[in-house]
Design a protein around this motif. Structure first.
Motif, PDB file in Angstrom:
ATOM      1  N   GLU A  24      40.723  45.080  47.361  1.00 38.46           N
ATOM      2  CA  GLU A  24      39.459  44.860  48.054  1.00 38.46           C
ATOM      3  C   GLU A  24      39.592  45.202  49.537  1.00 38.46           C
ATOM      4  OE1 GLU A  24      36.045  41.395  48.670  1.00 38.46           O
ATOM      5  OE2 GLU A  24      38.114  40.808  48.193  1.00 38.46           O
ATOM      6  N   ASN A  25      40.484  44.511  50.239  1.00 38.60           N
ATOM      7  CA  ASN A  25      40.675  44.793  51.662  1.00 38.60           C
ATOM      8  C   ASN A  25      41.934  44.095  52.163  1.00 38.60           C
ATOM      9  OD1 ASN A  25      39.933  42.021  52.284  1.00 38.60           O
ATOM     10  ND2 ASN A  25      37.796  42.641  52.103  1.00 38.60           N
TER      11      ASN A  25
ATOM     12  N   ARG B 216      38.396  33.929  62.654  1.00 39.18           N
ATOM     13  CA  ARG B 216      38.137  35.262  63.191  1.00 39.18           C
ATOM     14  C   ARG B 216      38.899  36.260  62.329  1.00 39.18           C
ATOM     15  NH1 ARG B 216      38.675  31.836  67.632  1.00 39.18           N
ATOM     16  NH2 ARG B 216      36.969  31.928  69.176  1.00 39.18           N
ATOM     17  N   ASP B 217      38.146  37.211  61.743  1.00 37.40           N
ATOM     18  CA  ASP B 217      38.792  38.203  60.875  1.00 37.40           C
ATOM     19  C   ASP B 217      38.237  39.598  61.096  1.00 37.40           C
ATOM     20  OD1 ASP B 217      36.294  37.963  59.754  1.00 37.40           O
ATOM     21  OD2 ASP B 217      36.977  37.192  57.813  1.00 37.40           O
TER      22      ASP B 217
ATOM     23  N   HIS C 255      45.947  39.975  52.122  1.00 36.35           N
ATOM     24  CA  HIS C 255      45.700  41.111  51.242  1.00 36.35           C
ATOM     25  C   HIS C 255      44.864  40.627  50.069  1.00 36.35           C
ATOM     26  CE1 HIS C 255      48.918  43.695  53.121  1.00 36.35           C
ATOM     27  NE2 HIS C 255      49.290  42.492  53.537  1.00 36.35           N
ATOM     28  N   ASN C 256      43.630  41.137  49.952  1.00 34.14           N
ATOM     29  CA  ASN C 256      42.692  40.682  48.924  1.00 34.14           C
ATOM     30  C   ASN C 256      42.575  41.689  47.778  1.00 34.14           C
ATOM     31  OD1 ASN C 256      41.870  38.227  50.182  1.00 34.14           O
ATOM     32  ND2 ASN C 256      40.493  39.358  51.520  1.00 34.14           N
ATOM     33  N   TYR C 257      42.529  41.149  46.563  1.00 32.05           N
ATOM     34  CA  TYR C 257      42.327  41.941  45.350  1.00 32.05           C
ATOM     35  C   TYR C 257      41.261  41.276  44.500  1.00 32.05           C
ATOM     36  CZ  TYR C 257      46.560  44.382  46.692  1.00 32.05           C
ATOM     37  OH  TYR C 257      47.471  45.126  47.398  1.00 32.05           O
ATOM     38  N   LEU C 258      40.423  42.080  43.856  1.00 31.23           N
ATOM     39  CA  LEU C 258      39.411  41.554  42.960  1.00 31.23           C
ATOM     40  C   LEU C 258      39.932  41.601  41.527  1.00 31.23           C
ATOM     41  CD1 LEU C 258      36.150  43.113  44.435  1.00 31.23           C
ATOM     42  CD2 LEU C 258      37.007  40.777  44.694  1.00 31.23           C
TER      43      LEU C 258
ATOM     44  N   ARG D  85      38.871  36.372  43.409  1.00 29.30           N
ATOM     45  CA  ARG D  85      39.540  37.046  44.525  1.00 29.30           C
ATOM     46  C   ARG D  85      40.972  36.511  44.591  1.00 29.30           C
ATOM     47  NH1 ARG D  85      36.131  36.401  48.400  1.00 29.30           N
ATOM     48  NH2 ARG D  85      35.365  38.559  48.341  1.00 29.30           N
ATOM     49  N   LEU D  86      41.932  37.418  44.423  1.00 31.72           N
ATOM     50  CA  LEU D  86      43.346  37.059  44.531  1.00 31.72           C
ATOM     51  C   LEU D  86      43.808  37.467  45.925  1.00 31.72           C
ATOM     52  CD1 LEU D  86      46.088  37.646  41.857  1.00 31.72           C
ATOM     53  CD2 LEU D  86      46.537  38.120  44.253  1.00 31.72           C
ATOM     54  N   SER D  87      44.293  36.511  46.682  1.00 31.44           N
ATOM     55  CA  SER D  87      44.716  36.767  48.066  1.00 31.44           C
ATOM     56  C   SER D  87      46.208  36.512  48.208  1.00 31.44           C
ATOM     57  CB  SER D  87      43.955  35.862  49.039  1.00 31.44           C
ATOM     58  OG  SER D  87      42.565  36.078  48.957  1.00 31.44           O
TER      59      SER D  87
END
Length: 274
Positions: free
Chosen positions: A55-56, A83-84, A152-155, A164-166
């Motif tokens: 994802e991002n 803040r991101d 690190h994000n993954y869907l 959402r796996l972070s």
């Protein structure tokens, strides 16, 4: 304020990986392309029945606020400014239920601007406290902890289910002393749909079977940081100074105070080297 989320329910799993798994995951994350690493995650976390897509990646800074007596910490709640990369967000969460790394929390969120945020800080987050912590509307909040996180994000998806796996690589900072922790690693899986919230136990079971050696997180990052940085411990040096200034310090209490200070110093050293 441009965006508000009032009283939503957050449902997620938090786990700590073994040192061996962390090393393997880090090596893969740094050396592989995102799509290939998504496949690695799929195999490593037992997610064969799901699609896993990147994802991002975000650099996230979280500043946590609490009363001087850590009222929110002791109530398993939190108040933070995140803040991101975009506008700062004021977030308040309160625990609804918790079991073996599974957290359900109510969540209030306000997207702000820097000028509006500074006004909120000066006014002790009164707007947010009215919604999330009505018993603390007259409380004085202070900056107690900072978390710097590479996220690190993954869907993770299948029909009707979305998560959402972070992967979080982060460290704590005590804003009053400037002291920082060693680098830490945590995996979070958050349910993004109603069905996913109902089925999150399946994800939890897959992780347990696939990972083998791991541990469930028992605390939020805020609670972990307060404990690891010993912010919940008495500040013995400040106590000795204040008592000396008021003449309330006897020889006996001085000895007790110095002993407490030494215990604190030793404990801090042990924490920094664990």
């Amino acid at each position: 304020m441009t965006t508000e989320i009032d009283g939503a329910t957050e449902h997620e799993i938090k786990i700590q990986l073994s040192s061996t798994t962390q090393v393997k995951l880090f090596a893969s994350m740094r050396s592989q392309e995102l799509a290939h690493f998504a496949d690695t995650l799929k195999g490593m976390f037992g997610l064969a029945d799901y699609t896993v897509n990147p994802e991002n990646r975000k650099n996230v800074t979280d500043d946590y606020y609490d009363t001087s007596s850590l009222t929110l910490f002791r109530d398993h709640s939190l108040l933070r400014v995140r803040r991101d990369g975009g506008n700062p967000k004021i977030v308040a969460k309160s625990m609804l239920s918790q079991a073996q790394g599974e957290f359900k929390r109510s969540e209030y969120q306000q997207e702000s601007s820097e000028p509006a945020l500074q006004s909120e800080i000066v006014n002790n987050f009164h707007t947010m406290a009215l919604k999330a912590f009505p018993d603390l509307t007259s409380a004085q909040f202070e900056h107690v902890l900072k978390v710097t996180n590479e996220r690190h994000n993954y869907l993770v998806e299948k029909p009707g289910e979305k998560y959402r796996l972070s992967l979080d690589v982060y460290f704590f900072t005590n804003p009053k002393t400037g002291r920082t922790s060693n680098q830490l690693f945590e995996v979070e899986v958050e349910a993004l749909t109603h069905l996913a919230s109902q089925k999150i136990g399946n994800i939890k079971g897959n992780l347990a079977r696939a990972l083998g050696r791991f541990s469930y997180s028992h605390d939020s990052k805020f609670e972990t940081g307060v404990k690891r940085m010993r912010i919940d411990r008495p500040n013995w040096s400040q106590w000795i100074f204040e008592a000396g200034q008021t003449g309330a310090l006897s020889w006996t209490s001085l000895i007790v105070g110095i002993a407490g200070l030494l215990v604190g110093v030793i404990g801090t050293w042990a924490t920094m080297t664990d």
